[in-house]
Design a protein around this motif. Structure first.
Motif, mmCIF file in Angstrom:
data_model
loop_
_atom_site.group_PDB
_atom_site.id
_atom_site.type_symbol
_atom_site.label_atom_id
_atom_site.label_comp_id
_atom_site.label_asym_id
_atom_site.label_seq_id
_atom_site.Cartn_x
_atom_site.Cartn_y
_atom_site.Cartn_z
ATOM 1 N N SER A 105 1.014 4.285 2.812
ATOM 2 C CA SER A 105 -0.186 4.255 3.649
ATOM 3 C C SER A 105 0.155 3.696 5.028
ATOM 4 O O SER A 105 0.974 2.789 5.148
ATOM 5 N N LYS B 210 -4.835 1.969 -3.747
ATOM 6 C CA LYS B 210 -4.385 3.066 -4.610
ATOM 7 C C LYS B 210 -4.343 2.611 -6.071
ATOM 8 O O LYS B 210 -4.677 3.379 -6.982
ATOM 9 N N GLU C 282 0.827 -1.205 0.000
ATOM 10 C CA GLU C 282 0.000 0.000 0.000
ATOM 11 C C GLU C 282 0.868 1.264 0.000
ATOM 12 O O GLU C 282 0.365 2.365 0.242
ATOM 13 N N TYR D 191 -7.981 4.301 4.215
ATOM 14 C CA TYR D 191 -7.829 4.933 2.899
ATOM 15 C C TYR D 191 -8.641 6.225 2.832
ATOM 16 O O TYR D 191 -8.170 7.256 2.355
#
Lengths: 576, 102
Positions: A166, B75, A163, A240
């Motif tokens: 993140s 993402k 990720e 997110y």
């Protein structure tokens, strides 16, 4: 005959010398010879232990392990050092994606510098030298095709973050300790480093002159113990949503920093935690070290008006006030100990109720409440809400500012503390305390990790009750006041329609050189929803926003934007 | 009976043929042992090749798992959704169980 006896004598003497020598080597020095022989033929090889995986609540990976290769050279083997340096530097530059956007001159200069750096290293009078470069398995294959004699690849295990950057502040990062061993720092990596790192194994076996194993020789293997797998309470989707909104808002409001935490108030499970500026845990060397600290758990600040709900809850719990209690001397600024105290907007109300005090965030009303409570009870409740104590969250490097001793509190301290100034907290302490209001008065311990498992067992970390600072009835009363603050307060224009949200804005001035700077604030908003059955509590904070100094115009809208997404994600319907 | 057995065994041991047979068998066994040890000793190279293949396969598995994890990250999914021209819904309608059928 005499000559023959001499020859025999010499022969026997020589034989006895040999025998004595044999006895010496076999009996007195055998262990040395055995050790030498073992040293020659026995090889001990380390088997690297894979670091444990860290995953989101739904099992999707957050931190994994990948194999990379550290380049080294054997200078004594390299015949043409200049050709070696030129070929290797060119290939490494081609593999470097960051070079793609540079102009030709810069690329040429970088290439030459790189070539010189490699040449300098391989020109040293050493058998082995590190080239200071780590490559992926794919890049290794490309480098192997160059067929450069003297180029070697040492296997290394490193972290991989699917990720990207993140959850950086949640995770922490893996670096090297004083001995060069991989060690976790900050966040989950730091807190649980012992369980995550595993234990390397080893293989001891006999090898022949070519370095190949001898099947009939010694073979002792100790399998590595791989690191344990961690499942977090963090919800990937909420994380997110929070990161995306925070990233947009820090730019919109021109703030120096932004952070947010989302928690389940009933269990203390941390569902999301994000801060900006942040860093990429895979490339920590490229970021300033001050970015590594987690502002939610480490940075202290004066909480401002968000603290009012705790003081009001304490007063309600002690029955010194009720929601309908009227303050009959709150119609103007007051002077305490030579200090003039006023409301944030210089607006005052006759017959101010306690409900209005919270709705309009009235400082004078809060001073009234604090006086009713008194220093002793105020201090006790601050301690019951665990302000001034570590939360024991499972992240490395939590900090708690020390609460000043009760005997040191003067009248002005009681007054200013009632509206959250002159007292220092961390964001996590504020969220934990207000989560008690959302959880019928029960204070829970915040936790990031949900379960830890190895090859055989899984250990689930249960929710932990810490204390009950207020009763269920008090929690209901203060929740209603907080709902009123959202519905009728300064942030009402940003609230999503149809939802009952309990919340409080906070605009705390920052102390600078002994006084408060009126243009520098910590703007915050803390709230939970749905108010009747809270599924989440969230805290949002902006450091020195330039677009507006007020929490109602920065942190509150951000809170509501994130809440809208969480409502959809949790399928929470509006009331109408 | 035991006397008979004893004398027949003695005759066997004293027989020249038996001795020659035992010597040859021993010799063959020694040669065989040397041959087996020699073969095993040189299997090291094959063992190394198998170990390297095994390690490379494990690394490749890990690499593929990491790739899957990266491609499944939010993402990347967001970028792909945008490329496929997915847009964010502006309106949401909630249906309660009691409203169904109305």
């Amino acid at each position: 005959m005499k000559r023959l006896n001499w020859v025999l004598g010499i022969l026997y003497f020589s034989l006895s010398l040999v025998a004595f020598r044999l006895i010496y080597w076999q009996m007195f020095n055998s262990s040395f010879l055995v050790a030498k022989a073992e040293e020659q033929r026995t090889q001990v090889q380390k088997i690297l232990a894979k670091r444990g995986d860290i995953k989101f609540q739904d099992g999707t990976p957050l931190a994994l392990t990948q194999t990379n290769y550290s380049l080294y050279a054997l200078p004594k083997i390299i015949k043409d050092k200049e050709t070696f340096a030129r070929a290797l530097s060119k290939e490494l530059m081609d593999l470097n994606k960051d070079q793609a956007n540079l102009d030709e001159k810069t690329k040429y200069d970088d290439l030459k510098n790189y070539e010189l750096s490699i040449l300098e290293k391989i020109s040293k009078d050493l058998y082995w030298v590190s080239l200071g470069k780590i490559v992926s398995p794919q890049d290794r294959s490309k480098l192997e095709k160059l067929n450069l004699a003297g180029l070697g690849f040492e296997e290394k295990l490193s972290r991989f973050y699917p990720e990207g950057s993140s959850s950086a502040h949640l995770l922490g990062f893996v670096g090297a300790d004083l001995y060069g061993n991989d060690t976790g720092y900050f966040g989950v990596e730091g807190y649980y480093n012992g369980e995550l790192k595993g234990r390397d194994g080893f293989l001891t076996q006999d090898k022949d002159a070519r370095g190949l194993p001898i099947l009939i020789g010694n073979y002792v293997k100790k399998d590595p113990r791989i690191g344990k797998t961690f499942i977090l309470n963090i919800d990937r989707t909420i994380q997110y949503i929070v990161e995306k909104q925070l990233k947009q808002s820090i730019v919109s409001y021109g703030a120096k920093g932004a952070s947010a935490i989302v928690m389940n108030p009933k269990t203390g499970a941390v569902l999301a935690l994000a801060s900006y500026p942040n860093y990429d845990p895979a490339r920590i060397g490229e970021f300033p070290t001050e970015y590594y600290r987690n502002p939610i758990t480490i940075d202290t600040y004066e909480p401002g008006s968000t603290f009012k709900v705790l003081v009001m809850a304490a007063a309600l719990n002690e029955n010194v006030v009720s929601p309908e209690t009227i303050c009959d001397n709150c119609s103007g600024p007051i002077n305490i100990g030579g200090f003039n105290l006023r409301t944030w907007n210089n607006k005052y109300q006759d017959k101010l109720t306690m409900i209005d005090t919270i709705i309009h965030s009235d400082n004078i009303g809060m001073v009234f409440v604090a006086k009713k409570l008194g220093v002793d009870k105020m201090y006790d409740y601050i301690q019951k809400f665990r302000i001034g104590s570590l939360t024991n969250i499972d992240l490395q490097d939590e900090y708690s500012p020390t609460l000043r001793g009760k005997s040191l509190w003067k009248e002005i301290d009681l007054a200013t503390a009632s509206f959250g100034q002159g007292i220092s907290v961390t964001a996590l302490q504020v969220v934990r305390a207000i989560a008690a209001i959302a959880n019928n008065g029960i204070l829970m311990e915040p936790h990031v990790v949900k379960s830890i498992s190895d090859e055989k067992n899984t250990y689930n970390i249960p929710p932990k009750e810490v204390d009950r600072p207020i009763s269920k009835e008090t929690a209901k009363k203060i929740t209603d006041m907080m709902v009123g603050a959202v519905d009728e307060g300064e942030a009402k224009f940003f609230k999503p329609k149809g939802y009952k949200i309990a919340g409080k804005t906070g605009t705390a001035q920052i102390p600078v050189s002994g006084h408060y700077d009126p243009n520098k604030t910590i703007a915050s908003f803390v709230g939970f929803a749905p108010a009747d059955d809270p599924q989440f509590i969230m805290f949002v904070r902006f450091d020195e926003p330039s677009a507006s100094i007020y929490g109602a115009e920065t942190a509150a809208p951000t809170f509501f934007e994130i809440s809208k997404e969480i409502f959809k994600y949790y399928r929470i319907m509006p009331n109408n | 009976m035991f006397e008979k057995l004893y004398f027949s065994l003695a005759a066997l041991v004293n027989s020249r043929r038996v001795l020659i047979f035992l010597a040859i068998s021993l010799f063959v066994l020694v040669i065989f042992e040397i041959w087996v040890l020699n073969r095993l000793s040189t299997f090291g190279e094959q063992i190394v090749k198998i170990e390297i293949s095994s390690r490379e396969l494990i690394k490749e598995n890990q690499f593929l798992e990491n790739q899957i994890a990266e491609l499944a990250s939010l993402k990347v999914i967001e970028i792909k959704a945008r490329l496929l021209r997915f847009t964010k819904s502006k309106k949401y309608e909630y249906i309660r169980p009691e409203d169904q059928g109305k």
